[in-house]
Design an enzyme around this catalytic site. Structure first.
Site, PDB file in Angstrom:
ATOM      1  N   ASN A  94     -13.240  10.354  36.448  1.00 42.28           N
ATOM      2  CA  ASN A  94     -13.197  11.741  36.720  1.00 42.28           C
ATOM      3  C   ASN A  94     -11.328  12.560  35.735  1.00 42.28           C
ATOM      4  OD1 ASN A  94     -12.345  14.507  38.266  1.00 42.28           O
ATOM      5  ND2 ASN A  94     -10.894  13.025  38.838  1.00 42.28           N
ATOM      6  N   SER A 147     -18.016  15.955  33.191  1.00 50.84           N
ATOM      7  CA  SER A 147     -18.101  16.584  32.085  1.00 50.84           C
ATOM      8  C   SER A 147     -17.850  17.909  32.206  1.00 50.84           C
ATOM      9  CB  SER A 147     -19.079  16.011  30.991  1.00 50.84           C
ATOM     10  OG  SER A 147     -19.008  16.841  29.772  1.00 50.84           O
ATOM     11  N   TYR A 166     -10.760  20.481  24.236  1.00 47.59           N
ATOM     12  CA  TYR A 166     -11.553  20.480  24.704  1.00 47.59           C
ATOM     13  C   TYR A 166     -13.411  20.282  24.635  1.00 47.59           C
ATOM     14  CZ  TYR A 166     -12.795  20.024  30.080  1.00 47.59           C
ATOM     15  OH  TYR A 166     -13.408  19.747  31.550  1.00 47.59           O
ATOM     16  N   LYS A 170     -15.585  17.132  25.367  1.00 47.26           N
ATOM     17  CA  LYS A 170     -16.447  16.878  26.186  1.00 47.26           C
ATOM     18  C   LYS A 170     -18.239  17.047  25.634  1.00 47.26           C
ATOM     19  CE  LYS A 170     -14.429  17.290  30.127  1.00 47.26           C
ATOM     20  NZ  LYS A 170     -14.425  15.560  30.885  1.00 47.26           N
ATOM     21  N   THR A 199      -8.230  24.399  39.790  1.00 45.24           N
ATOM     22  CA  THR A 199      -7.243  22.931  39.834  1.00 45.24           C
ATOM     23  C   THR A 199      -6.843  23.435  38.422  1.00 45.24           C
ATOM     24  OG1 THR A 199      -8.707  21.894  37.782  1.00 45.24           O
ATOM     25  CG2 THR A 199      -9.020  21.201  40.697  1.00 45.24           C
TER      26      THR A 199
HETATM   27  N1  LIG Z   1     -11.508  22.350  37.328  1.00 39.11           N
HETATM   28  C1  LIG Z   1     -12.399  22.854  36.078  1.00 39.11           C
HETATM   29  O1  LIG Z   1     -12.573  24.316  36.325  1.00 39.11           O
HETATM   30  C2  LIG Z   1     -13.878  22.143  35.275  1.00 39.11           C
HETATM   31  C3  LIG Z   1     -14.082  22.690  34.618  1.00 39.11           C
HETATM   32  C4  LIG Z   1     -15.289  21.051  34.340  1.00 39.11           C
HETATM   33  C5  LIG Z   1     -14.943  20.431  34.712  1.00 39.11           C
HETATM   34  N2  LIG Z   1     -14.027  19.746  34.556  1.00 39.11           N
HETATM   35  C6  LIG Z   1     -13.236  18.161  34.726  1.00 39.11           C
HETATM   36  O2  LIG Z   1     -12.939  17.292  35.649  1.00 39.11           O
HETATM   37  C7  LIG Z   1     -12.336  16.368  35.344  1.00 39.11           C
HETATM   38  C8  LIG Z   1     -11.017  16.106  36.657  1.00 39.11           C
HETATM   39  O3  LIG Z   1     -10.594  17.741  36.161  1.00 39.11           O
HETATM   40  P1  LIG Z   1      -9.373  18.442  36.946  1.00 39.11           P
HETATM   41  O4  LIG Z   1      -9.677  19.869  37.639  1.00 39.11           O
HETATM   42  O5  LIG Z   1      -9.244  18.225  38.651  1.00 39.11           O
HETATM   43  O6  LIG Z   1      -7.824  18.630  36.643  1.00 39.11           O
HETATM   44  P2  LIG Z   1      -6.868  17.933  37.112  1.00 39.11           P
HETATM   45  O7  LIG Z   1      -6.057  18.812  38.919  1.00 39.11           O
HETATM   46  O8  LIG Z   1      -5.763  18.872  36.171  1.00 39.11           O
HETATM   47  O9  LIG Z   1      -6.329  16.742  37.193  1.00 39.11           O
HETATM   48  C9  LIG Z   1      -6.510  16.067  36.482  1.00 39.11           C
HETATM   49  C10 LIG Z   1      -6.685  14.528  36.398  1.00 39.11           C
HETATM   50  O10 LIG Z   1      -6.516  12.929  36.254  1.00 39.11           O
HETATM   51  C11 LIG Z   1      -6.198  12.869  35.382  1.00 39.11           C
HETATM   52  N3  LIG Z   1      -5.262  12.653  34.021  1.00 39.11           N
HETATM   53  C12 LIG Z   1      -4.600  12.469  33.254  1.00 39.11           C
HETATM   54  N4  LIG Z   1      -4.180  12.234  32.133  1.00 39.11           N
HETATM   55  C13 LIG Z   1      -3.765  10.895  32.498  1.00 39.11           C
HETATM   56  C14 LIG Z   1      -4.761   9.874  31.882  1.00 39.11           C
HETATM   57  N5  LIG Z   1      -4.101   9.436  30.910  1.00 39.11           N
HETATM   58  N6  LIG Z   1      -4.811   9.021  32.755  1.00 39.11           N
HETATM   59  C15 LIG Z   1      -5.137   8.602  33.571  1.00 39.11           C
HETATM   60  N7  LIG Z   1      -5.242   9.891  34.257  1.00 39.11           N
HETATM   61  C16 LIG Z   1      -5.147  10.681  33.962  1.00 39.11           C
HETATM   62  C17 LIG Z   1      -4.471  13.087  36.209  1.00 39.11           C
HETATM   63  O11 LIG Z   1      -3.508  12.350  37.031  1.00 39.11           O
HETATM   64  P3  LIG Z   1      -1.872  12.950  36.900  1.00 39.11           P
HETATM   65  O12 LIG Z   1      -1.549  12.958  38.023  1.00 39.11           O
HETATM   66  O13 LIG Z   1      -1.086  11.484  36.986  1.00 39.11           O
HETATM   67  O14 LIG Z   1      -1.627  13.775  35.903  1.00 39.11           O
HETATM   68  C18 LIG Z   1      -5.250  14.327  37.744  1.00 39.11           C
HETATM   69  O15 LIG Z   1      -5.519  12.623  37.961  1.00 39.11           O
HETATM   70  C19 LIG Z   1     -11.801  16.319  34.216  1.00 39.11           C
HETATM   71  O16 LIG Z   1     -12.803  15.665  33.052  1.00 39.11           O
HETATM   72  C20 LIG Z   1     -11.906  17.626  33.643  1.00 39.11           C
HETATM   73  O17 LIG Z   1     -12.589  17.817  32.509  1.00 39.11           O
HETATM   74  C21 LIG Z   1     -12.366  20.468  35.284  1.00 39.11           C
END
Ligand SMILES: NC(=O)c1ccc[n+]([C@@H]2O[C@H](COP(=O)([O-])OP(=O)(O)OC[C@H]3O[C@@H](n4cnc5c(N)ncnc54)[C@H](OP(=O)(O)O)[C@@H]3O)[C@@H](O)[C@H]2O)c1
Length: 257
Positions: A94, A147, A166, A170, A199
């Site tokens: 994730n 993804s 990005y 992906k 988020t």
């Molecule tokens: N939010 C959306 O609308 C959306 C849409 C499509 C896909 N996604 C995908 O969903 C997934 C989660 O996204 P989110 O929205 O929850 O993002 P988020 O709130 O920004 O959280 C990102 C997470 O990834 C961790 N991370 C970042 N760099 C890292 C590293 N080098 N090693 C290990 N962990 C790391 C962060 O840890 P730290 O706290 O230590 O920084 C945090 O736990 C991602 O793959 C994102 O691409 C999200």
């Protein structure tokens, strides 16, 4: 049907979707949730220990920084030696970043390289490190990559956003997932788009692209707990035949490549 009594590993568990998935899976009985976090002493990571849990469920925190190539293997070593983990049923890759710049013209190779480190190379080493434990699962093991529709060429060709680094990452991680599905017939591999989710990732993206604020505010973003419930529903229901699919977790439908 809600699944219980399984061992899950989730990366990026400190915040956002990863944290919400961790909380949801702990709210079911008899699960072990391995929460992999970049900084184990961080307040967000420590707070995971206080999440409520259903009877028989427990959380194990491990350090896993996606940019440190040896971390996934080190984390698995710790799980085996210190926590006596003998198998994992579901791995959820994730953790991710979106540092994309507003246009192709402004994007640097380094911007793409840093994004690939976390969004592509980290899931690759995570898969390699957890493969044996997945294969030891007594149930149907699942490797799930979070993804994004931003990796769909069909979507990119119509989208007003550049989102280049990005999208490149992906699309590449989709190739990784499809290859794992092709080569590992006993591991059900899924590529999931969680929807647009409220988020830090989305909030920071809007800050960096103020001209898109209006456009993005018109799109209905999901609450993080609704998105994680959708994701877990797809994972629960996934059968071997689903391996290699790129799925919109909100609808359960395939996304065009
Ligand atoms: N939010 C959306 O609308 C959306 C849409 C499509 C896909 N996604 C995908 O969903 C997934 C989660 O996204 P989110 O929205 O929850 O993002 P988020 O709130 O920004 O959280 C990102 C997470 O990834 C961790 N991370 C970042 N760099 C890292 C590293 N080098 N090693 C290990 N962990 C790391 C962060 O840890 P730290 O706290 O230590 O920084 C945090 O736990 C991602 O793959 C994102 O691409 C999200």
């Amino acid at each position: 049907m809600a699944r219980e009594g399984l061992i899950y590993l989730i990366t990026g568990a400190s915040r956002g979707i990863g944290r919400s998935l961790t909380a949801l899976l702990l709210s079911r009985p008899n699960n072990t949730v391995i929460a992999a976090v970049r900084k184990i002493d961080d307040d967000n990571a420590k707070a995971l220990n206080a999440l409520p849990r259903e009877s028989g469920s427990k959380i194990i925190l491990v350090k896993l920084d996606g940019v440190v190539e040896s971390d996934a293997h080190a984390a698995v070593d710790t799980l085996i030696k210190a926590h006596h983990i003998e198998h994992i049923d579901v791995v959820i890759a994730n953790a991710g970043v979106n540092d994309s710049l507003p246009s192709v013209n402004e994007t640097t190779p380094d911007n793409i390289r840093r994004t690939l480190d976390i969004n592509v190379y980290a899931p690759l080493t995570l898969f390699q490190a957890t493969r044996s434990l997945l294969k030891a699962s007594p149930s149907v093991p699942k490797f799930v990559i979070i993804s994004s529709i931003a990796g769909s060429l069909d979507y990119i060709s119509k989208s007003p956003l550049s989102n280049l680094s990005y999208s490149v990452s992906k699309a590449a991680v989709n190739v990784l997932g499809v290859r794992i599905a092709a080569e590992e017939s006993d591991i059900t591999t899924l590529l999931l788009h969680p929807g647009l989710v409220e988020t830090d990732m989305v909030h920071e993206f809007i800050e960096r692209h103020p001209s898109l604020k209006l456009e993005l505010s018109k799109m209905d973003a999901l609450k993080v707990d609704d998105s994680s419930a959708n994701i877990v529903k797809v994972i629960d229901g996934a059968k071997k035949d689903d391996s290699g699919r790129f799925v919109d977790a909100t609808t359960g439908e395939n996304i065009p490549w």
